[in-house]
Write an enzyme that holds these catalytic residues in place. Structure first.
Site, short mmCIF file in Angstrom:
data_model
loop_
_atom_site.label_atom_id
_atom_site.label_comp_id
_atom_site.label_asym_id
_atom_site.label_seq_id
_atom_site.Cartn_x
_atom_site.Cartn_y
_atom_site.Cartn_z
N HIS A 125 0.81 -1.23 0.00
CA HIS A 125 0.00 0.00 0.00
C HIS A 125 0.84 1.28 0.00
O HIS A 125 1.93 1.33 0.57
CB HIS A 125 -0.93 0.01 1.21
CG HIS A 125 -0.20 -0.12 2.52
ND1 HIS A 125 0.29 0.95 3.20
CD2 HIS A 125 0.15 -1.21 3.24
CE1 HIS A 125 0.90 0.54 4.30
NE2 HIS A 125 0.82 -0.78 4.35
N HIS A 134 12.58 -0.50 -12.71
CA HIS A 134 12.35 -1.94 -12.92
C HIS A 134 12.31 -2.61 -11.55
O HIS A 134 13.30 -2.57 -10.81
CB HIS A 134 13.48 -2.52 -13.76
CG HIS A 134 13.37 -4.00 -14.00
ND1 HIS A 134 14.33 -4.71 -14.67
CD2 HIS A 134 12.42 -4.91 -13.65
CE1 HIS A 134 13.97 -5.99 -14.74
NE2 HIS A 134 12.82 -6.13 -14.11
#
Ligand SMILES: CC(=O)SCCNC(=O)CCNC(=O)[C@H](O)C(C)(C)COP(=O)(O)OP(=O)(O)OC[C@H]1O[C@@H](n2cnc3c(N)ncnc32)[C@H](O)[C@@H]1OP(=O)(O)O
Length: 198
Positions: A125, A134
């Protein structure tokens, strides 16, 4: 739109072709300036970078090269999100980003443009992920983690909740990052420590 073109003809591009087809689109052209590459998964590789369609995905693992190509071509493709990923409706994902199979992205996380959120990685979250990042396979980011532009989060690494990783960083394979990381550093080990250049 019923086809998507692919820029790059590497192993990563093979996974992206699979993703595009899984989403029900056709493959347009596959582009790569390397004349040694003439076919990828049976698709002809075009070496000429003229007339790249706006609906193209940059399938290049190197973050800086991906950024350079994104600036050059001003593409319009929305994120490609694998149907077997778990992406919160309360998250945001930028254009040109790919979300691979098995990924979880939890509520209120914001992912930038042209990122690779790779197989089975987990972004919890309220994370903020910059453009051209990446996140490698099986990396795990706890809640409220921030990652700066162009950083590479290595395979199987873990980042503790609330940690901020700067721009252009590399987090090594399997590293456990428990403290903030300044721009440009490489971190390895458990607990994560700077890998100094020799
Ligand atoms: C689908 C896909 O394939 S996505 C791609 C996923 N790939 C990754 O995530 C790779 C991430 N990269 C790494 O982990 C790399 O090893 C890096 C970037 C951390 C270091 O790479 P290099 O700069 O080439 O370092 P090099 O291999 O020369 O090693 C330098 C030292 O660091 C150590 N080291 C390198 N990587 C790690 C690591 N992940 N954890 C612990 N130590 C490491 C080496 O053992 C070596 O130690 P020594 O000097 O005592 O012998």
């Amino acid at each position: 739109m019923n086809d998507i073109s692919v820029i790059g003809a590497s192993g990563h591009a093979k996974v992206i072709i699979d993703l595009i087809e899984e989403l029900g689109y056709l493959i347009g052209n596959v582009y790569d300036q390397d004349f040694q590459k003439d076919k990828l998964l049976g698709f002809k590789v075009t070496h000429d970078f003229i007339d790249i369609p706006k609906q193209s995905i940059i399938a290049i693992g190197n973050n800086l090269v991906r950024k350079k190509i994104a600036i050059q071509f001003d593409l319009e493709l929305n994120a490609l999100i694998h149907p077997k990923s778990n992406v919160s409706r309360y998250s945001q994902i930028g254009k040109g980003t790919v979300v691979m199979a098995g990924v979880s992205i939890n509520a209120d996380s914001v992912i930038g443009k042209h990122c690779i959120i790779n197989t089975n990685s987990s972004i919890d979250h309220e994370c903020i992920i910059g453009d051209f990042v990446h996140v490698s396979p099986n990396a795990a980011l706890a809640g409220n983690v921030q990652i700066g532009e162009c950083s590479h989060i290595g395979i199987g690494s873990c980042i503790k909740q609330g940690v901020k990783v700067g721009k252009n960083c590399i987090i090594g394979a399997g590293a456990v990052v428990i403290r903030d990381v300044s721009d440009g550093l490489t971190i390895v080990g458990n607990p994560g420590k700077e890998l100094k250049k020799k």
